[in-house]
Every structure is written in structure tokens, then in C-alpha cells.
Design an enzyme around this catalytic site. Structure first.
Site, PDB file in Angstrom:
ATOM      1  N   HIS A  73      32.729  28.826  28.606  1.00 41.41           N
ATOM      2  CA  HIS A  73      31.951  28.110  27.593  1.00 41.41           C
ATOM      3  C   HIS A  73      32.747  27.030  26.856  1.00 41.41           C
ATOM      4  CE1 HIS A  73      34.158  30.903  25.058  1.00 41.41           C
ATOM      5  NE2 HIS A  73      33.873  30.132  24.035  1.00 41.41           N
TER       6      HIS A  73
HETATM    7  C1  UD1 Z   1      31.874  28.917  19.275  1.00 41.71           C
HETATM    8  C2  UD1 Z   1      33.328  28.773  18.801  1.00 41.71           C
HETATM    9  C3  UD1 Z   1      34.271  29.226  19.908  1.00 41.71           C
HETATM   10  C4  UD1 Z   1      33.930  30.620  20.384  1.00 41.71           C
HETATM   11  C5  UD1 Z   1      32.469  30.651  20.801  1.00 41.71           C
HETATM   12  C6  UD1 Z   1      32.043  32.028  21.268  1.00 41.71           C
HETATM   13  C7  UD1 Z   1      33.780  26.899  17.271  1.00 41.71           C
HETATM   14  C8  UD1 Z   1      34.344  25.553  17.165  1.00 41.71           C
HETATM   15  N1  UD1 Z   1      33.628  27.364  18.513  1.00 41.71           N
HETATM   16  O1  UD1 Z   1      31.688  28.021  20.357  1.00 41.71           O
HETATM   17  O2  UD1 Z   1      35.590  29.220  19.408  1.00 41.71           O
HETATM   18  O3  UD1 Z   1      34.773  30.968  21.451  1.00 41.71           O
HETATM   19  O4  UD1 Z   1      31.671  30.265  19.674  1.00 41.71           O
HETATM   20  O5  UD1 Z   1      30.765  32.003  21.836  1.00 41.71           O
HETATM   21  O6  UD1 Z   1      33.500  27.529  16.256  1.00 41.71           O
HETATM   22  N2  UD1 Z   1      23.761  28.129  20.718  1.00 41.71           N
HETATM   23  C9  UD1 Z   1      22.598  28.818  20.947  1.00 41.71           C
HETATM   24  N3  UD1 Z   1      22.431  30.020  20.295  1.00 41.71           N
HETATM   25  C10 UD1 Z   1      23.353  30.527  19.452  1.00 41.71           C
HETATM   26  C11 UD1 Z   1      24.523  29.805  19.229  1.00 41.71           C
HETATM   27  C12 UD1 Z   1      24.729  28.618  19.878  1.00 41.71           C
HETATM   28  O7  UD1 Z   1      21.740  28.407  21.706  1.00 41.71           O
HETATM   29  O8  UD1 Z   1      23.120  31.627  18.905  1.00 41.71           O
HETATM   30  C13 UD1 Z   1      23.979  26.854  21.446  1.00 41.71           C
HETATM   31  C14 UD1 Z   1      23.594  25.630  20.633  1.00 41.71           C
HETATM   32  O9  UD1 Z   1      23.065  24.680  21.512  1.00 41.71           O
HETATM   33  C15 UD1 Z   1      24.931  25.135  20.112  1.00 41.71           C
HETATM   34  C16 UD1 Z   1      25.866  25.507  21.261  1.00 41.71           C
HETATM   35  O10 UD1 Z   1      25.353  26.740  21.769  1.00 41.71           O
HETATM   36  O11 UD1 Z   1      24.938  23.777  19.835  1.00 41.71           O
HETATM   37  C17 UD1 Z   1      27.289  25.699  20.815  1.00 41.71           C
HETATM   38  O12 UD1 Z   1      27.383  26.642  19.728  1.00 41.71           O
HETATM   39  P1  UD1 Z   1      28.606  26.549  18.675  1.00 41.71           P
HETATM   40  O13 UD1 Z   1      28.602  27.714  17.768  1.00 41.71           O
HETATM   41  O14 UD1 Z   1      28.621  25.203  18.060  1.00 41.71           O
HETATM   42  O15 UD1 Z   1      29.873  26.603  19.605  1.00 41.71           O
HETATM   43  P2  UD1 Z   1      30.239  27.593  20.802  1.00 41.71           P
HETATM   44  O16 UD1 Z   1      30.373  26.755  22.012  1.00 41.71           O
HETATM   45  O17 UD1 Z   1      29.324  28.770  20.848  1.00 41.71           O
END
Ligand code: UD1
Length: 375
Positions: A206
């Protein structure tokens, strides 16, 4: 002592669970609240971990959700400031390296509240990783730095942090693994999926550096599909990876069943289900931080699809191979493991299931010290 414990994203939940439990054992001295920033919000990315790990519902959910780094960080800060002003905690505890970790640290410190960082001192030296920026900002501000290993302590000391802010406690993620291993075993996930122990591998992927660039993601998926000719691969898809694979037209590598040369994708899995699969896997292919640690304890080879790690202890004494995202290297390393090359696997010092207990003991001691200083 009034404490706010903060969680935001998936890996935080496994880290906070044993800390909450250890604090509950001192309810005469510690009053604690759990604040969820809402960085992760889907059931499979958040609530399922609360269910699996028996963490009670957050006292407050800031409901911040997704956004750019600036948007997400800013929204967490605005919402968390209100909670700090209302609750007036003596201490805020943050874990890991996600945006919520850094945002709540800055907010609390600016209000003059002490902050403790659990998993302090990890460094990848890779400033293209948002987590590295979060780690640096968090550690420079925190009053109490709880470290998992000797590398973390050395990193902090090299950055000029005074010794009395650093506490070597071990690894709370591993506390959770030991606590839930038997329960995970009972999930029987390999059997449920029709798999034999050590005759399949699992994948997580991811990181933006691996999944946001079409060429890089396609190279990695091509390597996986070649491995899938020899061994079934299971890939619970992170929402970011799923979205990008669709946009880049790479979904043809995926299948909803086990087919030679294709990767079996599934929804993001709960903690117990995924642990049940990983503990019997032949290997784990991943860019996660936590899995490098968990596989070290499980004695399962871990092929880490990153050029660097903030967790070198897992290579030094554990089962971790760093291979980067070059498809050829991924294939060579997977082949070595398939051919039964043994790697030594030891357990890092203090990764013994008692890290959270040590943290709470230190916090109680520091509270006594600061009270006697005030008198
Ligand atoms: C985040 C953390 C990363 C961690 C990861 C675990 C930061 C910078 N990154 O990355 O260190 O390893 O979580 O999973 O804090 N989304 C959903 N549903 C959710 C959450 C996210 O659909 O419940 C999608 C959204 O499109 C979002 C994307 O995932 O924009 C990324 O989510 P985000 O929390 O920004 O970063 P992660 O890539 O999950």
C-alpha cells in the site's frame, strides 16, 4: 493522572490495545480516554480491529477521514485542539508514525501538554516517506520516547536527544501478537481457504512509492503473478492499491479464486484472520512496517518490497529480506525461500509481550518524579 491515548489508522489499533489494557490495571492512578481521529474509517480498516482486539469504543471520534496530507493533518489538529482544551489531560500518548501521530503531537505540545511517543526513534532515512517526516517531527517534540530496539535508541542519541527522555521498553505490536496468537489460530483461515500450511504466501502492498506509479505497480504485480505459478498468493487489497490498480488497468493480475499465475485478492482482512494466515504462510511479501516485525516473531520469511527499512533489527536478528521493488530481485528472493533456504530467526531483546506494562510503569514513575519536583 489523566491521559489521552490517540489512534487514527490501522496499525495504531494493535499498538494501543495493550497500552489501554495496562492502563486499566492501574485505574486507581490513571484515568484515560481514547481518541480516534477517524483517519481510517471503513469497517475493515478500523472497527474490525476494535472487535478483534476487544478495545472499547473510542470516547471521541474526530471523524476526520481522508484528504491530502495537509488537509488531513490540519483537520486533525483543529479537532484535537478542542478535545485537549476540554479534557485538559496531563499527558497525550501517540503511537507509530501516521499523520494522526504527528498532528496530535504538535497540537498537544503547543498547548503545553506532555506527550509520549510509543515506537520512537525508528528511521528509514528516506524523506520521500510521509511516515519518516511524521517520525522526525513527533520525536523532536515528545517528552517521553519509548523505543523498541537498540537502533532506535542510537538514532535518538545521534540526534542529540538526552538519555533521560528515552526508555527502552520493547514492542507493543508484539505484545498484541503474543496475546492474540492462540485466538488467531482458532480462525483456521488456511483451512477455510482450502490451503495447506506453508504452501501459500500472503501479500500486502500500500506504500505510495509502490502503488502510485503505474510502471512500478505493474512490475511488482508481474513478479507476483510469476510467483503465483508456483504457489497460491493471497492479497487483501488496501483501498489505495485497489483504486490505483483499477485506474492503471492492472486488475487483470487479480482473481477472486486461486488460479495459477493470478493473485487471489480479497477485502482488507481483520487482525485475527490475517494473523491466522500469516503464521502458517511459506512467506509474506509486503511493504508494511508492522509485518516485518510480526514475521520475525512468527519465524516466517518476509520479503520486504522497499529499498530501506526503519526496522533494521528485523534483518539483523529476524527473518526479513529487503529487496526493493525490482521485479527480478523479488523473484530471486522468493525462489530462494521456495527452495528452502533457511534464514536464522531470533527474537529481538525485550520483544517479550511486556512492553505496554513497562511503558505504564515508567509513566507512573515519571508522574511521581514530576509531582515531587513540584512540591
Ligand atoms: C496510512 C499511513 C501509513 C500506514 C497505513 C496503514 C500516513 C501518512 N500513512 O496510509 O503509514 O501504513 O495508513 O493502512 O498516515 N481509504 C479508504 N478507507 C479508509 C481509509 C482510507 O477507502 O478507511 C482510502 C482513501 O481513498 C484514502 C486512501 O485510502 O485517500 C489513503 O488513506 P490514508 O489514511 O491517507 O493513507 P494510507 O495509504 O492508508
Amino acid at each position: 493522572m489523566k491521559i489521552i491515548n490517540v489512534v487514527g489508522a490501522r496499525p495504531n489499533f494493535m499498538k494501543i490495545a495493550p497500552i489501554v489494557e495496562a492502563m486499566n490495571a492501574h485505574s486507581d492512578k490513571i484515568q484515560h480516554l481514547l481518541v480516534h481521529t477517524g483517519q481510517h474509517y471503513d469497517n475493515q480498516m478500523s472497527q474490525s480491529f476494535f472487535d478483534d482486539l476487544g478495545i472499547s469504543k473510542p470516547d471521541v471520534n474526530l471523524g476526520v477521514g481522508s484528504g491530502s496530507h495537509a488537509e488531513q493533518t490540519a483537520q486533525i489538529m483543529v479537532a484535537f485542539e478542542k478535545i485537549c482544551l476540554k479534557e485538559k489531560p496531563d499527558l497525550v500518548v501517540v503511537v507509530g508514525d501516521v499523520n494522526s501521530t504527528m498532528a496530535c503531537t504538535i497540537t498537544a505540545k503547543k498547548l503545553g501538554i506532555k506527550v509520549a511517543h510509543v515506537e520512537a526513534g525508528l528511521r528509514s532515512r528516506d524523506m520521500s516517506m510521509p511516515e519518516e517526516i511524521n517520525r522526525l517531527c513527533t520525536d523532536v517534540l515528545c517528552d517521553y520516547l519509548f523505543a523498541t530496539d537498540h537502533f532506535a535508541i542510537e538514532n535518538l542519541m545521534n540526534e542529540g536527544v538526552s538519555k533521560d527522555r528515552i526508555f527502552f521498553v520493547g514492542n507493543v505490536m508484539i505484545d498484541t501478537l503474543y496475546r492474540f496468537k492462540d485466538k488467531a489460530e482458532k480462525q483456521n483461515m488456511p483451512q477455510k481457504l482450502g490451503l495447506q500450511p506453508r504452501q501459500y504466501a500472503t501479500i500486502t502492498l500500500h506504500r505510495p512509492s509502490n502503488v502510485d506509479d503505474p510502471e512500478i505497480l505493474s512490475g511488482i504485480l508481474e513478479a507476483f503473478s510469476q510467483i503465483a505459478r508456483d504457489i497460491p498468493l493471497i492479497f487483501p487489497l488496501h483501498p489505495r492499491t485497489k483504486k490505483n490498480a483499477e485506474i492503471f488497468g492492472l486488475s487483470h493480475y487479480f482473481s477472486n479464486s486461486f488460479e495459477k499465475g493470478l493473485i487471489r485478492v480479497m477485502e482488507p482482512m481483520g487482525y485475527l484472520e490475517f494473523l491466522s494466515l500469516n503464521m502458517h504462510a511459506k512467506m509474506v511479501l509486503t511493504d508494511s512496517g508492522g509485518l516485518q516485525e510480526e514475521t520475525t516473531i512468527l519465524g516466517v520469511p518476509c520479503v520486504t518490497i522497499r529499498p530501506n527499512t526503519e526496522r533494521p533489527i528485523t534483518c539483523e536478528v529476524g527473518t526479513n529480506y529487503m529487496v526493493g521493488n525490482d521485479p527480478q530481485k523479488i523473484l530471486e528472493t522468493a525462489a530462494k525461500i521456495m527452495n528452502g533456504v533457511q534464514i536464522k530467526g531470533g527474537i529481538p531483546e525485550k520483544w517479550d509481550g511486556k512492553a505496554a506494562q513497562r511503558i505504564v510503569e515508567y509513566l507512573l514513575k515519571t508522574k511521581q518524579i514530576s509531582q515531587s519536583e513540584m512540591r
